[in-house]
Write an enzyme that holds these catalytic residues in place. Structure first.
Site, short mmCIF file in Angstrom:
data_model
loop_
_atom_site.label_atom_id
_atom_site.label_comp_id
_atom_site.label_asym_id
_atom_site.label_seq_id
_atom_site.Cartn_x
_atom_site.Cartn_y
_atom_site.Cartn_z
N LYS A 259 -7.68 -0.35 -9.99
CA LYS A 259 -8.41 -0.99 -8.89
C LYS A 259 -9.60 -0.13 -8.46
O LYS A 259 -9.45 1.07 -8.22
CB LYS A 259 -7.48 -1.20 -7.69
N TYR B 149 -2.48 5.73 -4.81
CA TYR B 149 -3.73 6.47 -4.86
C TYR B 149 -3.62 7.64 -5.84
O TYR B 149 -2.52 8.09 -6.16
CB TYR B 149 -4.08 7.05 -3.49
N THR C 53 -5.35 2.74 -7.49
CA THR C 53 -6.66 2.77 -6.85
C THR C 53 -7.41 4.04 -7.25
O THR C 53 -6.92 5.14 -7.02
CB THR C 53 -6.52 2.69 -5.32
N HIS D 35 -13.72 -1.71 -2.61
CA HIS D 35 -12.84 -1.28 -1.52
C HIS D 35 -13.21 -1.99 -0.20
O HIS D 35 -13.12 -1.41 0.88
CB HIS D 35 -12.89 0.24 -1.33
N SER E 30 0.82 -1.21 0.00
CA SER E 30 0.00 0.00 0.00
C SER E 30 0.86 1.26 0.00
O SER E 30 1.96 1.28 0.55
CB SER E 30 -0.91 0.00 1.24
#
Length: 376
Positions: free
Chosen positions: A251, A129, A155, A275, A106
């Site tokens: 994603k 992100y 994401t 999510h 992450s």
């Protein structure tokens, strides 16, 4: 004794880690309806049992994005993984590497990209992100490529953060959060000794590397809230597609038209995901969203699915619904919290054994043979 990955590891994790961490992993948005449906809808998918199919030789391996893995399972990106065990991301990636499956780090991990990649014998995947701070994004991409990362998981379902009321109640956020977290840690001495004391530093490794100073849990909430970008659109991702030399996976896809947009964009894969029920409560479960997406883009792009997967049977269900591969989220974090490296390794062994049983009893000898004919 851990028998069931879906219940035993969860209950053991609830006892071991402070409540603010357990509920951060376990909770969802608003009333948590989508969170519950992710699991229940998947469990309701009935497999079609077949007999006398000669299933002596089963092959669970998969080739995807130029890699070969032992089974169609990877570790999903979850923030703060390093708080669930001492240097948790490093312990988890070692288990994933031993099982020859991908680990996805992450953006908001405790351990930085370089530390995690150094612990893995295969390239890790990296999740990023969409953020207002484009300089951070470029820095993260440069560091990931320099470390040898080949797959970027981008994401896109967090233009704004979902309302996660459990985090407010547990002390992860909200008034007197730091004091509540400290008191909870003191009431969980094993965790406090192993992670709280010996798992330092507890800063967000990738963000700290960019800012040049430690960033702790208090910074996590504020930094993310200030940096999510609701103005983002497909055209804003073009520079990333041009910059990144490896595979790009989008994603957070739940709609067939968005999946078609990902194909037009030139992505190599998508993750069908809500999510983990942590964003918009009330949307479709992954199990219900997946089939129409597979009907729209199967063969044009690799389809990965997460959400509600708690067993090897669930992996087979997702493949039968149209996924090429799956990602494990909460269930791996529970195992990490309970047993660290050994816990994740044991979980993956359980998943593979359950997959093999499901394949044998549905008459599927290879991953390619798992399709909707395996469903009732």
């Amino acid at each position: 004794m851990i028998i069931s990955a879906s219940t035993d590891y969860r209950e053991a994790a609830r006892r071991r880690v402070p409540p603010f961490l357990f509920h951060y992993a376990d909770g969802g948005a608003y009333a948590e309806r989508t969170l519950a449906r992710n699991e229940s809808d998947l469990l309701d998918i009935a497999l079609r049992q077949r007999v006398l199919r000669d299933v002596e030789k089963l092959d669970t391996s998969l080739d995807i994005f130029g890699e070969t893995m032992s089974m169609p399972v990877g570790i999903a990106p979850i923030g703060l993984g390093g708080m669930y065990a001492r240097r948790g991301e490093v312990q988890a990636v070692k288990a994933a590497t031993e099982k020859n499956i991908p680990y996805t780090l992450s953006t908001v991990s405790i351990c930085p990209i370089e530390e995690v990649q150094a612990a893995s014998a295969r390239p890790i995947w990296f999740q990023l992100y969409v953020l207002r701070d484009r300089a951070f994004m470029r820095n993260a991409l440069e560091r990931a490529q320099a470390a040898g990362v080949k797959v970027l998981v981008f994401t896109v379902d967090m233009p704004v953060p979902g309302a996660r009321y459990r985090d407010l109640r547990s002390g992860m956020s909200g008034p007197r959060g730091p004091l509540r977290r400290y008191l909870q840690a003191m009431l969980h001495p094993k965790w406090a000794w192993d992670v709280g004391l010996h798992g330092r530093p507890h800063d967000l490794g990738n963000i700290s590397a960019y800012l040049g100073k430690p960033t702790g849990l208090a910074d996590y909430i504020g930094w993310l809230g200030a940096n999510f970008d609701p103005s983002i659109s497909w055209k804003d991702l073009e520079w990333i597609r041009d910059f990144w030399k490896g595979s790009i996976v989008i994603k957070g896809i739940l709609d067939p038209e968005d999946a078609r947009d990902a194909v037009r964009f030139g992505a190599d894969g998508i993750v069908v995901s809500n999510h983990g029920g942590r964003q918009l409560d009330g949307v479709l479960s992954t199990a219900r969203a997946l089939p129409p997406i597979a009907d729209a883009v199967k063969g044009d792009i690799k389809i990965i699915a997460d959400g509600g997967i708690r067993s090897g049977l669930d992996v087979v269900r997702m493949l039968a619904l149209g996924a090429d591969m799956t990602l494990l989220g909460r269930v791996y974090l529970y195992a990490l919290a309970v047993g660290g490296h050994a816990g994740v390794s044991h979980l993956l062994t359980l998943i593979e054994k359950e997959m093999r049983v499901a394949m044998a009893l549905t008459g599927c000898r290879t991953i390619a043979e798992i399709d909707r004919s395996a469903l009732v």
